[in-house]
Design a protein around this motif. Structure first.
Motif, mmCIF file in Angstrom:
data_model
loop_
_atom_site.group_PDB
_atom_site.id
_atom_site.type_symbol
_atom_site.label_atom_id
_atom_site.label_comp_id
_atom_site.label_asym_id
_atom_site.label_seq_id
_atom_site.Cartn_x
_atom_site.Cartn_y
_atom_site.Cartn_z
ATOM 1 N N LEU A 97 0.843 -1.370 0.032
ATOM 2 C CA LEU A 97 0.018 0.251 -0.088
ATOM 3 C C LEU A 97 0.885 1.286 0.020
ATOM 4 C CD1 LEU A 97 -2.993 -0.611 2.321
ATOM 5 C CD2 LEU A 97 -3.044 -0.473 0.092
ATOM 6 N N PRO A 98 0.411 2.311 -0.563
ATOM 7 C CA PRO A 98 1.234 3.650 -0.820
ATOM 8 C C PRO A 98 0.981 4.161 0.528
ATOM 9 C CG PRO A 98 -0.688 3.871 -2.062
ATOM 10 C CD PRO A 98 -0.791 2.246 -1.504
ATOM 11 N N SER A 99 1.493 5.498 0.764
ATOM 12 C CA SER A 99 1.928 5.907 2.459
ATOM 13 C C SER A 99 0.482 6.597 2.509
ATOM 14 C CB SER A 99 2.788 7.164 2.183
ATOM 15 O OG SER A 99 4.303 6.557 1.967
ATOM 16 N N HIS A 100 -0.106 7.245 1.579
ATOM 17 C CA HIS A 100 -1.382 7.853 2.106
ATOM 18 C C HIS A 100 -2.531 6.983 2.253
ATOM 19 C CE1 HIS A 100 -2.268 7.016 -2.409
ATOM 20 N NE2 HIS A 100 -3.611 7.066 -1.969
ATOM 21 N N GLN A 101 -2.472 5.761 1.719
ATOM 22 C CA GLN A 101 -3.587 4.843 1.980
ATOM 23 C C GLN A 101 -3.167 4.304 3.438
ATOM 24 O OE1 GLN A 101 -4.525 1.774 -0.724
ATOM 25 N NE2 GLN A 101 -4.522 3.459 -2.380
ATOM 26 N N ARG A 102 -1.956 4.016 3.836
ATOM 27 C CA ARG A 102 -1.606 3.863 5.372
ATOM 28 C C ARG A 102 -2.079 4.855 6.212
ATOM 29 N NH1 ARG A 102 3.688 0.151 4.687
ATOM 30 N NH2 ARG A 102 3.673 -0.549 2.263
ATOM 31 N N VAL A 103 -1.805 6.005 6.031
ATOM 32 C CA VAL A 103 -2.463 7.069 6.792
ATOM 33 C C VAL A 103 -3.607 7.107 7.047
ATOM 34 C CG1 VAL A 103 -2.835 9.445 7.009
ATOM 35 C CG2 VAL A 103 -0.416 8.656 6.339
ATOM 36 N N ARG A 104 -4.507 6.732 6.109
ATOM 37 C CA ARG A 104 -6.337 6.476 6.022
ATOM 38 C C ARG A 104 -6.425 5.381 6.883
ATOM 39 N NH1 ARG A 104 -7.464 7.316 -0.232
ATOM 40 N NH2 ARG A 104 -7.305 9.509 -0.388
ATOM 41 N N ARG A 105 -5.587 4.504 7.035
ATOM 42 C CA ARG A 105 -5.790 3.140 7.776
ATOM 43 C C ARG A 105 -5.419 3.244 9.120
ATOM 44 N NH1 ARG A 105 -5.802 -2.457 4.509
ATOM 45 N NH2 ARG A 105 -6.671 -1.669 2.499
ATOM 46 N N GLY A 106 -4.727 4.490 9.272
ATOM 47 C CA GLY A 106 -4.320 4.793 10.872
ATOM 48 C C GLY A 106 -2.866 4.720 11.267
ATOM 49 N N ILE A 107 -1.889 4.360 10.203
ATOM 50 C CA ILE A 107 -0.623 4.523 10.702
ATOM 51 C C ILE A 107 -0.092 6.194 10.240
ATOM 52 C CG2 ILE A 107 1.876 3.949 10.004
ATOM 53 C CD1 ILE A 107 0.638 1.428 9.179
ATOM 54 N N VAL A 108 0.381 6.905 11.325
ATOM 55 C CA VAL A 108 0.788 8.044 11.315
ATOM 56 C C VAL A 108 2.095 8.500 11.717
ATOM 57 C CG1 VAL A 108 0.066 10.652 11.733
ATOM 58 C CG2 VAL A 108 -1.595 8.800 11.386
ATOM 59 N N ARG A 109 3.018 9.178 11.325
ATOM 60 C CA ARG A 109 4.272 9.462 11.990
ATOM 61 C C ARG A 109 4.606 10.864 11.862
ATOM 62 N NH1 ARG A 109 8.920 8.160 7.284
ATOM 63 N NH2 ARG A 109 10.315 8.704 9.214
ATOM 64 N N THR A 110 5.674 10.926 12.855
ATOM 65 C CA THR A 110 6.333 12.294 12.815
ATOM 66 C C THR A 110 7.732 12.022 12.046
ATOM 67 O OG1 THR A 110 7.105 11.866 15.134
ATOM 68 C CG2 THR A 110 5.202 13.146 14.861
ATOM 69 N N PHE A 111 8.527 12.954 11.953
ATOM 70 C CA PHE A 111 9.707 13.243 11.314
ATOM 71 C C PHE A 111 11.139 13.586 12.212
ATOM 72 C CE2 PHE A 111 6.696 12.668 8.069
ATOM 73 C CZ PHE A 111 7.104 11.650 6.965
#
Length: 251
Positions: free
Chosen positions: A71-85
């Protein structure tokens, strides 16, 4: 315990070099887990694999029982994986209030009319107010991000991540570059994150790691080297040798 995020035999090669080497890691629901290791251990590569910035050479990433490896990053964000940098990704010309309103509006599906929503949508205003207070930003909510103290910018980045309603929050060195006098506020904020949010912390600051984490995973030369509770990891002579540079190569 329910596993929220799992990697299975995860490998990432750059030519002949294995940046991550057969990493199998589990993060349980509600975890306060830290990922540590010396420079070059593969921590950032692993986070990039978890968030879809990189594709693995082999192995898989599982989120709540679903294979998300491709899955691309934006779809992972929609599924609930969020990061800081490690280096913040904020908009310098916005204020903290505007930055949070943008994220909250997007979560509510009204980002196309952001400026109207900021003034008129009670849901946006209420959530922004909650986040500004929770992250000690209400006193600087109308200052441009470019003018904020660095510690405040780190706090805003974590607040923005939480505004995405993550199931899994990846904090990539939240106190990196923060002056000593500003770190305690970030320690307090990280410790006060909602219990229902699962957190994986990547950090070099051992004060933060041992103050925050219940489980510590140690990565060395791209491989999972040791894992356990804070007390066992802190007293493990093999882990000490990694950080002191005695016996075990840093990678």
């Amino acid at each position: 315990m329910t596993t929220v995020l799992e990697t299975r035999n995860l490998v990432k090669r750059f030519g002949a070099f294995a940046a991550t080497n057969d990493v199998s890691l589990k993060v349980e629901k509600g975890a306060r887990q830290a990922l540590i290791g010396p420079n070059g251990a593969g921590k950032t590569t692993l986070i990039n694999l978890l968030t879809g910035v990189l594709e693995p050479t082999s192995g898989s990433v599982i989120l709540e029982g679903q294979d998300i490896t491709r899955l691309p990053s934006h779809q992972r964000v929609r599924r609930g994986i969020v990061r800081t940098f490690q280096i913040n990704q904020l908009f310098n010309e916005l204020t903290p209030l505007q930055s949070l309103a943008l994220t909250v509006s997007n979560q509510l599906g009204i980002s196309g009319r952001l400026w109207q929503a900021l003034g008129r949508d009670e849901r946006v205003a209420q959530r922004c107010d909650e986040l500004l207070k929770q992250f000690h930003l209400d006193d600087v909510q109308d200052q441009k991000v470019a003018l904020l103290a660095y510690g405040k910018r780190r706090q805003l980045e974590i607040a923005t991540a939480l505004a995405c309603n993550p199931r899994m929050l990846l904090l990539d060195e939240p106190v990196a570059g923060v002056p000593e006098g500003e770190r305690q506020e970030i320690f307090d904020i990280v410790n006060a994150l909602p219990a229902e949010v699962t957190v994986l912390l990547i950090e070099h600051d051992m004060d933060l790691v041992f103050n925050f984490a219940r489980t510590v995973s140690v990565l060395v030369n791209g491989a999972l080297f040791a894992e356990g509770d804070v007390k066992s990891i802190a007293s493990d002579p093999r882990v000490k040798s990694v950080y002191l540079g005695e016996g075990t190569p840093h990678g």
